[in-house]
Motif scaffolding. Structure first.
Motif, PDB file in Angstrom:
ATOM      1  N   ASP A 159       6.314  -8.374  22.477  1.00  0.00           N
ATOM      2  CA  ASP A 159       4.554  -7.466  22.094  1.00  0.00           C
ATOM      3  C   ASP A 159       4.521  -7.133  21.381  1.00  0.00           C
ATOM      4  O   ASP A 159       3.501  -6.677  21.387  1.00  0.00           O
ATOM      5  CB  ASP A 159       6.044  -6.341  22.775  1.00  0.00           C
ATOM      6  N   GLU A 160       5.048  -7.483  19.968  1.00  0.00           N
ATOM      7  CA  GLU A 160       4.752  -6.277  18.841  1.00  0.00           C
ATOM      8  C   GLU A 160       3.584  -6.725  18.176  1.00  0.00           C
ATOM      9  O   GLU A 160       2.396  -6.683  17.480  1.00  0.00           O
ATOM     10  CB  GLU A 160       6.290  -6.054  17.861  1.00  0.00           C
TER      11      GLU A 160
ATOM     12  N   LYS B  10      -5.633  -7.518  26.627  1.00  0.00           N
ATOM     13  CA  LYS B  10      -5.114  -6.354  27.927  1.00  0.00           C
ATOM     14  C   LYS B  10      -5.759  -6.022  28.554  1.00  0.00           C
ATOM     15  O   LYS B  10      -5.363  -5.625  30.119  1.00  0.00           O
ATOM     16  CB  LYS B  10      -4.664  -5.685  26.956  1.00  0.00           C
TER      17      LYS B  10
ATOM     18  N   GLY C  82      -3.595  -9.022  30.198  1.00  0.00           N
ATOM     19  CA  GLY C  82      -2.060  -8.904  29.496  1.00  0.00           C
ATOM     20  C   GLY C  82      -0.695  -9.894  29.524  1.00  0.00           C
ATOM     21  O   GLY C  82       0.416 -10.355  28.808  1.00  0.00           O
ATOM     22  N   CYS C  83      -1.638 -10.770  30.794  1.00  0.00           N
ATOM     23  CA  CYS C  83      -0.752 -12.827  30.697  1.00  0.00           C
ATOM     24  C   CYS C  83      -0.995 -13.419  29.466  1.00  0.00           C
ATOM     25  O   CYS C  83      -1.829 -13.507  28.629  1.00  0.00           O
ATOM     26  CB  CYS C  83      -0.772 -12.656  31.848  1.00  0.00           C
TER      27      CYS C  83
ATOM     28  N   TYR D 150       1.800  -9.270  19.749  1.00  0.00           N
ATOM     29  CA  TYR D 150       1.044  -8.916  21.047  1.00  0.00           C
ATOM     30  C   TYR D 150      -0.212  -7.709  21.302  1.00  0.00           C
ATOM     31  O   TYR D 150      -0.938  -7.847  21.246  1.00  0.00           O
ATOM     32  CB  TYR D 150       0.984  -9.624  22.493  1.00  0.00           C
ATOM     33  N   ASP D 151       0.423  -6.686  20.895  1.00  0.00           N
ATOM     34  CA  ASP D 151      -0.128  -4.879  21.028  1.00  0.00           C
ATOM     35  C   ASP D 151      -0.619  -4.671  19.838  1.00  0.00           C
ATOM     36  O   ASP D 151      -1.927  -4.056  19.457  1.00  0.00           O
ATOM     37  CB  ASP D 151       1.206  -4.063  20.605  1.00  0.00           C
TER      38      ASP D 151
ATOM     39  N   ILE E 148       4.101 -13.879  30.273  1.00  0.00           N
ATOM     40  CA  ILE E 148       4.801 -12.972  30.803  1.00  0.00           C
ATOM     41  C   ILE E 148       3.534 -12.659  31.424  1.00  0.00           C
ATOM     42  O   ILE E 148       1.800 -12.435  30.663  1.00  0.00           O
ATOM     43  CB  ILE E 148       4.700 -12.200  29.052  1.00  0.00           C
TER      44      ILE E 148
END
Length: 136
Positions: free
Chosen positions: A129-130, A105, A52-53, A132-133, A26
């Motif tokens: 994403d959930e 991030k 973010g990758c 990672y965030d 990603i």
């Protein structure tokens, strides 16, 4: 935090767009192969991640060693909390350990990836994403 200029001036180089493996990431990553030996069956590459990758969950059938060299990133094994990585941190990934790694991030991130032996990688699902965030 490392910015783009920091990583592009890395002593390990920036590398080229990691197009061959883009489907397993990603965001954008860059790969600079540093050393390879058929006799020793070893490979050393510098991998650069934009902020973010991260790569997908995956596992190798051989040992992988990650050495953080610039910026701030993350490493996580399945079922374990994510571990923040900063320059000088070393991770030894045992064979068949499901894991992922990538940048924070807000920071570029580089690590040396050392593959010990000749083996293969099994690519699995993306890091949600959930999940990672929640890291920063």
């Amino acid at each position: 935090m490392a910015n783009e200029k920091d990583v592009k001036n890395s002593p390990f180089g920036f590398g080229q767009a990691n197009d061959a493996y883009a489907q397993y990431f990603i965001g954008n990553s860059y790969l600079n192969p540093l050393a390879s030996s058929q006799k020793a069956a070893a490979n050393v590459s510098n991998v650069t991640f934009e902020p973010g990758c991260r790569n997908n969950w995956h596992k190798h059938d051989i040992v992988q060693i990650l050495i953080a060299v610039s910026g701030r990133g993350w490493y996580q094994e399945k079922g374990q909390p994510a571990r923040e990585l900063k320059p000088g941190d070393v991770v030894i990934v045992d064979p068949n350990t499901e894991h992922w790694h990538g940048a924070a991030k807000d920071s570029w991130f580089q690590h040396l990836a050392i593959m010990v032996g000749k083996g293969s990688t099994e690519w699995l699902s993306p890091v949600a994403d959930e999940e990672y965030d929640k890291l920063d």
